[in-house]
Design an enzyme around this catalytic site. Sequence first.
Site, PDB file in Angstrom:
ATOM      1  CG  HIS A  77     -14.538  -0.173   3.852  1.00 17.76           C
ATOM      2  ND1 HIS A  77     -13.352   0.418   3.488  1.00 17.76           N
ATOM      3  CD2 HIS A  77     -15.255   0.801   4.474  1.00 17.76           C
ATOM      4  CE1 HIS A  77     -13.359   1.680   3.876  1.00 17.76           C
ATOM      5  NE2 HIS A  77     -14.509   1.939   4.460  1.00 17.76           N
ATOM      6  NE  ARG A 130     -11.512  12.393   2.080  1.00 13.75           N
ATOM      7  CZ  ARG A 130     -12.153  11.252   1.904  1.00 13.75           C
ATOM      8  NH1 ARG A 130     -13.467  11.196   2.039  1.00 13.75           N
ATOM      9  NH2 ARG A 130     -11.519  10.144   1.614  1.00 13.75           N
ATOM     10  N   GLY A 155      -8.052   3.963  -3.609  1.00 17.20           N
ATOM     11  CA  GLY A 155      -7.640   2.624  -4.026  1.00 17.20           C
ATOM     12  C   GLY A 155      -6.398   2.612  -4.908  1.00 17.20           C
ATOM     13  CE  LYS A 183      -3.931  -0.318   2.521  1.00 18.59           C
ATOM     14  NZ  LYS A 183      -4.805  -0.605   3.704  1.00 18.59           N
ATOM     15  CG  ASN A 193     -10.809   8.738   4.830  1.00 16.98           C
ATOM     16  OD1 ASN A 193      -9.659   8.785   4.394  1.00 16.98           O
ATOM     17  ND2 ASN A 193     -11.639   7.777   4.518  1.00 16.98           N
ATOM     18  NE  ARG A 231     -19.612   6.470  -3.206  1.00  5.80           N
ATOM     19  CZ  ARG A 231     -18.406   6.812  -2.809  1.00  5.80           C
ATOM     20  NH1 ARG A 231     -17.502   7.195  -3.687  1.00  5.80           N
ATOM     21  NH2 ARG A 231     -18.073   6.777  -1.529  1.00  5.80           N
TER      22      ARG A 231
HETATM   23  P1  ADP Z   1      -7.766   4.210  -0.006  1.00  3.82           P
HETATM   24  O1  ADP Z   1      -7.391   5.316   0.914  1.00  3.82           O
HETATM   25  O2  ADP Z   1      -6.978   4.195  -1.267  1.00  3.82           O
HETATM   26  O3  ADP Z   1      -9.242   4.095  -0.214  1.00  3.82           O
HETATM   27  P2  ADP Z   1      -7.796   2.125   2.045  1.00  3.82           P
HETATM   28  O4  ADP Z   1      -6.638   1.831   2.927  1.00  3.82           O
HETATM   29  O5  ADP Z   1      -8.923   2.876   2.636  1.00  3.82           O
HETATM   30  O6  ADP Z   1      -7.266   2.869   0.728  1.00  3.82           O
HETATM   31  O7  ADP Z   1      -8.345   0.764   1.428  1.00  3.82           O
HETATM   32  C1  ADP Z   1      -9.285   0.713   0.398  1.00  3.82           C
HETATM   33  C2  ADP Z   1      -9.917  -0.649   0.318  1.00  3.82           C
HETATM   34  O8  ADP Z   1      -8.926  -1.672   0.077  1.00  3.82           O
HETATM   35  C3  ADP Z   1     -10.600  -1.105   1.605  1.00  3.82           C
HETATM   36  O9  ADP Z   1     -11.916  -0.618   1.671  1.00  3.82           O
HETATM   37  C4  ADP Z   1     -10.567  -2.613   1.461  1.00  3.82           C
HETATM   38  O10 ADP Z   1     -11.588  -3.060   0.591  1.00  3.82           O
HETATM   39  C5  ADP Z   1      -9.247  -2.844   0.791  1.00  3.82           C
HETATM   40  N1  ADP Z   1      -8.195  -3.113   1.809  1.00  3.82           N
HETATM   41  C6  ADP Z   1      -7.424  -2.212   2.450  1.00  3.82           C
HETATM   42  N2  ADP Z   1      -6.554  -2.818   3.303  1.00  3.82           N
HETATM   43  C7  ADP Z   1      -6.792  -4.135   3.193  1.00  3.82           C
HETATM   44  C8  ADP Z   1      -6.199  -5.327   3.780  1.00  3.82           C
HETATM   45  N3  ADP Z   1      -5.188  -5.270   4.632  1.00  3.82           N
HETATM   46  N4  ADP Z   1      -6.705  -6.527   3.408  1.00  3.82           N
HETATM   47  C9  ADP Z   1      -7.690  -6.628   2.510  1.00  3.82           C
HETATM   48  N5  ADP Z   1      -8.269  -5.578   1.913  1.00  3.82           N
HETATM   49  C10 ADP Z   1      -7.838  -4.337   2.242  1.00  3.82           C
END
Ligand code: ADP
Length: 471
Positions: free
Chosen positions: A208, A292, A165, A158, A290, A338
């Site tokens: 999520h 915001r 995403g 990440k 987040n 959406r």
């Molecule tokens: P962004 O800020 O780009 O939206 P996030 O960290 O919020 O990134 O993660 C976006 C999505 O990716 C999450 O809603 C989930 O579906 C998936 N995700 C994030 N971390 C994990 C993880 N450790 N394992 C599985 N899925 C994950």
Amino acid sequence: MIKRILIANRGEIALRIIRCCRNLDIETLLVYSSADKDSLPVQLAQYAVCIGSPAPKDSYLNQDRIIETALKNGCDAIHPGYGFLSENADFARKCEENGIVFIGPSAGLIEKLGDKQSARALMKKNRVPTVPGSEGLVADGKQAGKIADEIGYPVLIKASGGGGGRGMRRAYGRDEIEGAFDEARAEAIASCGNGDMYIEKLIINPHHIEFQILADKKGNIIQLGDRDCSIQRRNQKMVEESPSKFISEKTRKKMAKAAVKAAKAAGYYSAGTVEFVVDEKENFYFIEMNTRIQVEHPITEAVTGVDIVKEQIRIAQNLPLSYKQEDIKPEGCAIEFRINAENPFKDFAPSPGEVKYLHLPDGIGIRTESMLYQGYKISPFYDSMVAKVIAYAPKRLEAIKRMRTALEEIMIEGVDTNIEFLFLLTFNPDFIKGSYDTSFMEKNTKGLLEWNRAGRMAAAEEAKEAEKEAG
Ligand code: ADP
């Protein structure tokens, strides 16, 4: 007290803020790009100033121009909405330095929480559960391989500064990790200019689930319940609902407590969202906070009755929260879909163009947030989301049926949209039963497109059993 707010955003969220300000007797000044000169927010704000050409860097991301416009026009505050400058610490700092109230948390808080890796470390230190993973940043593919060997595959690479995403790649084994790392980093640099990377264990098909937080500057922190945002396409949310059908009441309580703890650990104020992934056994892990207003905030407003934007503005004026935790009693079920100008048959490619005919849905339990009007030209320069439909009802199945009716009614002609795709989604048996996780779209996109080709009858037939069960 704030008298005039500059709105540094566009589209439906600009309208949402304008309406709220009117209710609060606060004047609004909207900054806009030349592409948006005919937009509804430009017409509805008391004042509107064109600040540049369509490319976001020349207008909605042009920090100095926005600050200068605020100062020149006597604006005492700036509301950044979501996206654009809403989580930009430099911008928040510039506001602070120029004596303008940034409607959000301080620059320091944005910095602390916007960097996902340091937010993770902060949460871990404060015993908010985080996903097992790297201790700090990961320098390169080689180091990524070493760490992944330790925590075990599959892993998720990440971007620490990533959003929407982007900058995220899965790796299922040693042979994939270095390539995945390089791809993720390249995407991160391209989308946010920051190549800081970290690694988490990939939770298999998680939910999520996020909690809405409100915190004032006097140390009061409350949570407004949860939102299940598991229906995503390429890690981008499509459908959200509150409350989550998946977690037990016991888990909900535990998560709510953890969310408040997370906000407290950061010393947070303003509206904010604590996001978690939840595995099939209901173990939950913090992923990010987040700082915001979120796109999906209206579903929380529907179940709690709280005007979140109003609270956000109150907090920015140093006022205390209007609610205590015990005043918050979420009731019923709210779902948001959406609506995007995009073509699901062309891999959801954006479909800008002129809206030749428009009818937005209405009726009991329906709220629509949209900047569209007949004749409006959807710009290719910005996000393809053109409307949000929110359905509320005392019971979940009723909310789904209200949503279905609304989607049957809505008409946006002249551009391609995902309306039929979403309408058919309301017939999906797993959606109806509420038994879905983040793998839902991966599993169902093809089937929904086939229903789309076959016509609506097939969908209605498949929904019957599930509806009986859910009813
Ligand atoms: P962004 O800020 O780009 O939206 P996030 O960290 O919020 O990134 O993660 C976006 C999505 O990716 C999450 O809603 C989930 O579906 C998936 N995700 C994030 N971390 C994990 C993880 N450790 N394992 C599985 N899925 C994950």
